[in-house]
Design a protein around this motif. Structure first.
Motif, PDB file in Angstrom:
ATOM      1  N   ILE A  13      -5.005   2.166 -69.220  1.00 34.27           N
ATOM      2  CA  ILE A  13      -5.414   3.096 -70.276  1.00 34.27           C
ATOM      3  C   ILE A  13      -6.056   2.336 -71.432  1.00 34.27           C
ATOM      4  CG2 ILE A  13      -4.572   4.712 -72.030  1.00 34.27           C
ATOM      5  CD1 ILE A  13      -2.421   5.531 -69.983  1.00 34.27           C
ATOM      6  N   GLY A  14      -5.442   1.247 -71.848  1.00 36.93           N
ATOM      7  CA  GLY A  14      -5.978   0.459 -72.957  1.00 36.93           C
ATOM      8  C   GLY A  14      -7.344  -0.115 -72.647  1.00 36.93           C
ATOM      9  N   VAL A  15      -7.505  -0.653 -71.449  1.00 41.68           N
ATOM     10  CA  VAL A  15      -8.804  -1.205 -71.054  1.00 41.68           C
ATOM     11  C   VAL A  15      -9.841  -0.089 -70.979  1.00 41.68           C
ATOM     12  CG1 VAL A  15     -10.049  -2.272 -69.131  1.00 41.68           C
ATOM     13  CG2 VAL A  15      -7.882  -3.218 -69.880  1.00 41.68           C
ATOM     14  N   THR A 109       1.643  12.446 -65.324  1.00 43.51           N
ATOM     15  CA  THR A 109       0.811  12.751 -66.492  1.00 43.51           C
ATOM     16  C   THR A 109      -0.403  11.837 -66.554  1.00 43.51           C
ATOM     17  OG1 THR A 109       2.715  13.550 -67.731  1.00 43.51           O
ATOM     18  CG2 THR A 109       0.799  12.887 -69.007  1.00 43.51           C
ATOM     19  N   VAL A 110      -0.196  10.555 -66.374  1.00 42.80           N
ATOM     20  CA  VAL A 110      -1.304   9.603 -66.432  1.00 42.80           C
ATOM     21  C   VAL A 110      -2.287   9.849 -65.288  1.00 42.80           C
ATOM     22  CG1 VAL A 110      -1.892   7.157 -66.256  1.00 42.80           C
ATOM     23  CG2 VAL A 110      -0.041   7.873 -67.733  1.00 42.80           C
ATOM     24  N   CYS A 117     -10.414  12.344 -66.842  1.00 42.80           N
ATOM     25  CA  CYS A 117     -11.380  11.364 -67.353  1.00 42.80           C
ATOM     26  C   CYS A 117     -12.478  11.090 -66.338  1.00 42.80           C
ATOM     27  CB  CYS A 117     -10.674  10.067 -67.734  1.00 42.80           C
ATOM     28  SG  CYS A 117      -9.704  10.183 -69.234  1.00 42.80           S
ATOM     29  N   CYS A 118     -12.118  10.983 -65.070  1.00 42.70           N
ATOM     30  CA  CYS A 118     -13.130  10.756 -64.035  1.00 42.70           C
ATOM     31  C   CYS A 118     -14.104  11.920 -63.956  1.00 42.70           C
ATOM     32  CB  CYS A 118     -12.465  10.531 -62.684  1.00 42.70           C
ATOM     33  SG  CYS A 118     -11.663   8.929 -62.533  1.00 42.70           S
ATOM     34  N   VAL A 119     -13.588  13.138 -64.007  1.00 40.58           N
ATOM     35  CA  VAL A 119     -14.455  14.316 -63.978  1.00 40.58           C
ATOM     36  C   VAL A 119     -15.362  14.328 -65.206  1.00 40.58           C
ATOM     37  CG1 VAL A 119     -14.447  16.849 -64.136  1.00 40.58           C
ATOM     38  CG2 VAL A 119     -12.915  15.693 -62.537  1.00 40.58           C
TER      39      VAL A 119
END
Length: 130
Positions: A13-15, A109-110, A117-119
């Protein structure tokens, strides 16, 4: 030293949040008149902070839903939901079940947010391509 899955997911997530920021800023600000670059940077940062606030709220809501459903399906008391959500499991008598509920809800959840995010990335790519 073993890498825990939740630490790895937080790293991803951070990256993912940090890697794209410079490129997006450059792309957005290069398409604006240089005299209005300050205004464009302000709008861009407002949109970024607004979307981060929505993302954090969505993360919290989804995590709470999955923790609540895990507590109900495990037959635990509903009073344990805030304790499990805070991941402060030291005072619980059934720590293994609570840890399993927390880890499952975090990973689910992640995963859901990652798919969103991918969509979004594909949709943005298609918009920029045209």
């Amino acid at each position: 030293m073993a890498i825990h899955i939740d630490n790895f997911l937080l790293f991803v997530i951070g990256v993912g949040m940090g890697l794209h920021a410079g490129g997006i800023d450059n792309l957005a600000l290069s398409s604006v008149d240089p005299n209005k670059a300050g205004l464009a940077a302000g709008v861009l940062n407002s949109c970024r902070l607004g979307s981060e606030a929505i993302g954090v709220a969505l993360y919290g809501a989804l995590t709470l839903v999955f923790i609540s459903s895990g507590v109900i399906s495990a037959g635990l008391s509903l009073e344990n939901i805030p304790i499990i959500a805070s991941a402060n499991l030291a005072g619980l008598s059934h720590q293994e079940a609570a840890l399993s509920i927390y880890l499952h809800s975090f990973c689910t959840t992640v995963s859901i947010l990652g798919m969103m995010c991918c969509v979004s990335c594909v949709a943005i790519w298609r918009l920029l391509r045209g």
